[in-house]
Enzyme design. Structure first.
Site, PDB file in Angstrom:
ATOM      1  CB  CYS A   1      -0.916  -0.098   1.015  1.00  0.00           C
ATOM      2  SG  CYS A   1      -2.227  -1.402   1.420  1.00  0.00           S
ATOM      3  CG  ASN A   2       5.405   2.536   0.854  1.00  0.00           C
ATOM      4  OD1 ASN A   2       5.335   3.992   1.354  1.00  0.00           O
ATOM      5  ND2 ASN A   2       6.542   2.189   0.375  1.00  0.00           N
TER       6      ASN A   2
END
Length: 363
Positions: A170-171
């Site tokens: 998700c980063n």
């Protein structure tokens, strides 16, 4: 991996007078698979297709998780037909990495192409003007990579400068914005095509009585791709910016390695997320905001617009509560979560696209 907080200071810029200098987003495109699942009926499908209907208590637990997710639907490449052809995907601990890889290596670049073509069309310039391609996915690892395959699918110049990022989770969405900003501002005349494409086949598997995290993963993630054109020096009259990327930063919260972990195994990508993640993010986000906005004299978090990665409903709720934000501030994030689920790297770019659409409607 440690919990990572990304803050990108974006300025809404249609009325901006000075466009030189900082990188800008010129176009955004998104794409999803045609197949989608209704979150309310998904527990029935999931336990049937994985031959787990006898696990009645586990099924009811999964139904409660789905009902609390605030997700209405998710788009998935995985269909019932595909799962029946590959039954090893449906058992929790079955050796299946080869099967997953064969599907992902073929499908990830195709989904990325759909989003890229939409962004290029909105941009309105010849595809030959693209000088850089940065591609990221958590969905499979291969060499030559998805960036190479996308170069062929789009017909980009053979000299295009490519960079492939795998396994960033998700980063990756905010990280790609930061990387594209640096590339655009360091290369005069550069036109950076950013593509994030995610397909969740690697994380799909049947239920486990010992691993409740697996149920969260089956409920939360969806498939989708997003693409952008980023550049720093506009061609007057030929390009119109959507957003200006003023600054970027990234922060690691110490001693949080155990809170969020994904491991690539013979059974695919395993998922562990502790219940502390929403609290950890909520407790640390304001320090990041202060560092990012203090140079601009901004301290009222309700005075700015938000493009927040909706990793899950609990995360959105806790951060909103901690910062005292009005309900409209995370409206775009909540809408993306509802209509697509968590799209991993592509999610924040879907939210950025949703924000610009809502801003145009509100003008």
């Amino acid at each position: 991996m440690s919990t990572i907080l990304n803050v990108l200071t974006d300025t809404w810029s249609p009325r901006a007078k000075k466009l030189e200098g900082d990188a800008k987003i010129w176009a955004i495109g998104t794409a999803t698979p045609a197949n989608w699942v209704d979150q309310t009926t998904y527990p029935d499908f999931y336990f049937r297709i994985t031959n787990s209907q006898h696990l009645l208590e586990h099924k009811e637990k999964f139904r409660r998780i789905c009902n609390k997710s605030k997700i209405r639907k998710r788009h998935l490449v995985l269909t019932e037909e595909l799962l029946k052809k590959n039954p090893n995907l449906c058992t929790y601990n079955e050796t299946s990495l080869n099967t997953r890889q064969d599907i992902l290596v073929a499908e990830v670049p195709k989904l990325g192409k759909e989003a890229a073509m939409k962004a290029i069309k909105e941009w309105g310039r010849p595809i030959s003007e693209i000088t850089h391609l940065v591609f990221c996915t958590t969905s499979g690892v291969d060499m030559p990579g998805a960036d190479f395959q996308l170069t062929k699918l789009l017909g980009l110049n053979s000299s295009v400068k490519r960079l492939m990022m795998y396994q960033q989770g998700c980063n990756a969405g905010a990280a790609m914005l930061r990387l594209a900003k640096d590339l655009a501002e360091s290369n005069k005349g550069g036109r950076v095509l950013v593509v994030c494409a995610e397909i969740t086949i690697n994380i799909f598997r049947g239920p486990s009585l010992e691993q409740d995290d697996n149920l969260l993963a089956q409920c939360l993630f969806g498939d989708g791709a997003a693409a952008m054109i980023v550049a720093a020096d506009p061609r007057p009259g030929l390009e119109t910016p959507l957003f200006e990327l003023v600054s970027s930063a990234q922060t690691i919260v110490p001693n949080t390695d155990s809170h969020l972990k994904l491991h690539l195994r013979e059974m695919g990508l395993t998922f562990h997320c502790s219940k502390a993640v929403p609290s950890v993010l909520a407790e640390n986000v304001e320090d990041c905001l202060v560092k990012a906005f203090e140079p601009y004299g901004i301290s009222d978090w309700n005075s700015i617009f938000w493009v927040f990665h909706p990793g899950g409903n609990a995360i959105v709720d806790r951060v909103e509560e901690r910062l005292g934000l009005g309900p409209e501030k995370f409206r775009a994030s909540r809408d993306v979560l509802s209509e697509y689920g968590n799209l991993t790297s592509a999610c924040v770019l879907f939210t950025l696209d949703e924000m610009r659409k809502k801003s145009k409607k509100d003008e």
